[in-house]
Enzyme design. Structure first.
Site, PDB file in Angstrom:
ATOM      1  N   TYR A 128      33.557  38.444  27.232  1.00  0.00           N
ATOM      2  CA  TYR A 128      32.891  39.596  26.627  1.00  0.00           C
ATOM      3  C   TYR A 128      32.786  39.489  25.109  1.00  0.00           C
ATOM      4  CZ  TYR A 128      33.089  42.142  31.086  1.00  0.00           C
ATOM      5  OH  TYR A 128      32.928  42.562  32.374  1.00  0.00           O
ATOM      6  N   LYS A 175      41.759  32.081  37.446  1.00  0.00           N
ATOM      7  CA  LYS A 175      41.000  31.229  38.365  1.00  0.00           C
ATOM      8  C   LYS A 175      41.196  29.782  37.902  1.00  0.00           C
ATOM      9  CE  LYS A 175      37.934  30.714  41.748  1.00  0.00           C
ATOM     10  NZ  LYS A 175      38.280  30.937  43.167  1.00  0.00           N
ATOM     11  N   ASP A 208      40.040  35.868  43.069  1.00  0.00           N
ATOM     12  CA  ASP A 208      39.355  36.224  44.318  1.00  0.00           C
ATOM     13  C   ASP A 208      40.363  36.640  45.388  1.00  0.00           C
ATOM     14  OD1 ASP A 208      40.193  33.588  44.147  1.00  0.00           O
ATOM     15  OD2 ASP A 208      38.452  32.739  45.165  1.00  0.00           O
ATOM     16  N   ASP A 232      38.302  43.925  34.063  1.00  0.00           N
ATOM     17  CA  ASP A 232      37.261  44.940  34.194  1.00  0.00           C
ATOM     18  C   ASP A 232      36.951  45.169  35.669  1.00  0.00           C
ATOM     19  OD1 ASP A 232      35.262  46.715  33.589  1.00  0.00           O
ATOM     20  OD2 ASP A 232      33.847  45.213  32.852  1.00  0.00           O
ATOM     21  N   ASP A 236      38.118  48.555  38.333  1.00  0.00           N
ATOM     22  CA  ASP A 236      37.243  49.426  39.128  1.00  0.00           C
ATOM     23  C   ASP A 236      37.598  49.337  40.608  1.00  0.00           C
ATOM     24  OD1 ASP A 236      36.034  50.052  36.752  1.00  0.00           O
ATOM     25  OD2 ASP A 236      34.003  49.965  37.553  1.00  0.00           O
TER      26      ASP A 236
HETATM   27 MG    MG Z   1      34.220  48.621  33.679  1.00  0.00          MG
END
Ligand code: MG
Ligand code: NAI
Length: 337
Positions: A128, A175, A208, A232, A236
């Protein structure tokens, strides 16, 4: 209960209500905070869509200064300008840690009754970083930045959090089988930093697999630490696990400041009706109280919220009740008294 207030428990709190239900849940939360035996000095700052319309900027310098000069900031929600406001504030204040508790409460549609873990997400690098993304002749490329300094800082924060909060295990999520260099480094740093915390169990999973384990065995987790994008997405997923945006708080922590906010947005569909659930904002205030070291008051507010959810008599519409925002606040105030 102490009768005289010492200098230590007088705090300057930046209040940025923002748009829509942001100001409604903020008003409810402040009314509850005022019941606690702590002196808060509230300094209000404007930000968000309405502020943009009024002043020509969604995040005025004055508001940044108010946040900078505070002991902590409570943020409600912004509307369409959310990215310009909250992302910019995180950057300005170098808030490197994003904390998202995932906890199941009674009378909600949580997947299991015993979910209680914290996601500690690195907030400053990873994938990001806007200026590391570019168009090329073939399409576009984004670079993923992993620095030793930032990853050591977030991993150490996660272990220290575990230690301070009586948690017995930290899970590192990466990962490294595919991203051998960047996440290989993350995994190495995870175990290096972990050596400083001999009493805390360490485990690491691929991201994963973690996405699956969160559904199949969410009770396994106590503290998860991970890089920006993975954090992130998993946050969620965590919100989905315990059901309902109206209950999910978060914190952004830096060395020079901290900001506490519900995960939800300005909810234009219900704004102005006085029916928003204030609990996510109140739980954000609980996180703020713990950050300030006011654990007794945090416990008091936290258990009042738990009682309201357990009794299920005064709940807002998102939790199948019919109470207003301020009725929930009044109930919590009564329980605190
Ligand atoms: Mg978010
Ligand atoms: P949202 O979180 O505002 O609303 C999603 C749904 O959940 C709506 O149906 C809403 O009524 C409900 N909801 C959210 N919080 C609730 C609460 N406390 N009590 C009861 N119901 C609640 O997300 P949405 O609709 O995607 O975005 C609306 C606006 O908020 C957009 O302009 C978006 O940019 C902004 N936003 C701002 C955020 C922030 O300031 N951190 C985060 C997410 C969205």
């Amino acid at each position: 209960m102490s009768t005289s207030k010492t200098k230590e428990n007088k705090y300057k709190i930046a209040i940025v209500p923002g748009d829509g239900i942001g100001s409604e849940v903020m008003e409810a939360t402040i009314s509850v905070l005022n019941e606690l035996d702590i002196d808060f000095d509230y300094i209000y700052g404007e930000a968000g869509d309405a502020c943009l319309e009024k002043t020509g900027t969604a995040l005025p310098q004055e508001t940044i200064d108010i946040v900078r000069n505070s002991d902590a900031c409570l943020f409600g929600a912004a509307g369409e300008t959310a990215a310009d406001v909250i992302v910019k504030l995180r950057q300005e204040m170098k808030m490197f840690a994003n904390l998202r508790p995932v906890k199941s409460y009674p009378n909600t549609n949580a997947l299991s009754e015993n979910i209680d873990f914290m996601i500690v997400r690195e907030n400053t690098e990873g994938l990001y970083i806007a200026d590391k993304e570019e168009f090329t002749d073939e399409g576009a490329i984004a670079k993923r930045v992993i620095t030793r300094e930032a990853e050591e800082r977030i991993i150490d924060y996660a272990f220290q959090y575990a230690k301070d909060n009586g948690k017995s295990k930290v899970t590192g999520v990466h990962k490294a089988n595919v991203l051998k260099k960047s996440d290989g480094l993350f995994k190495d740093i995870f175990y290096e930093v972990g050596e400083k915390y001999p009493d805390i169990e360490k485990e690491d999973f691929y991201v994963d697999a973690t996405a699956m384990y969160l559904i199949t065995q969410p009770e396994n987790f106590e503290v998860i630490v991970t890089t920006n994008l993975f954090g992130d997405i998993l946050s969620d997923e965590g919100a989905g696990l315990v059901g309902g945006l109206g209950l999910i708080p978060s914190a952004n922590i830096g060395n020079d400041g901290a900001l506490f906010e519900p995960v939800h947005g300005s909810a234009p569909d219900i704004a102005g009706k006085g029916i928003a659930n204030p609990i996510a904002m109140m739980l954000s205030a609980v996180m703020m109280l713990r950050y300030l070291g006011e654990n007794e008051s945090a416990d008091k507010l936290d258990s009042a919220i738990l009682k309201v959810l357990t009794e299920a008599k005064v709940l807002t519409g998102d939790l199948s009740g019919s109470a207003t925002t301020m009725e929930v606040a009044d109930e919590i105030k009564n329980l605190i008294k």
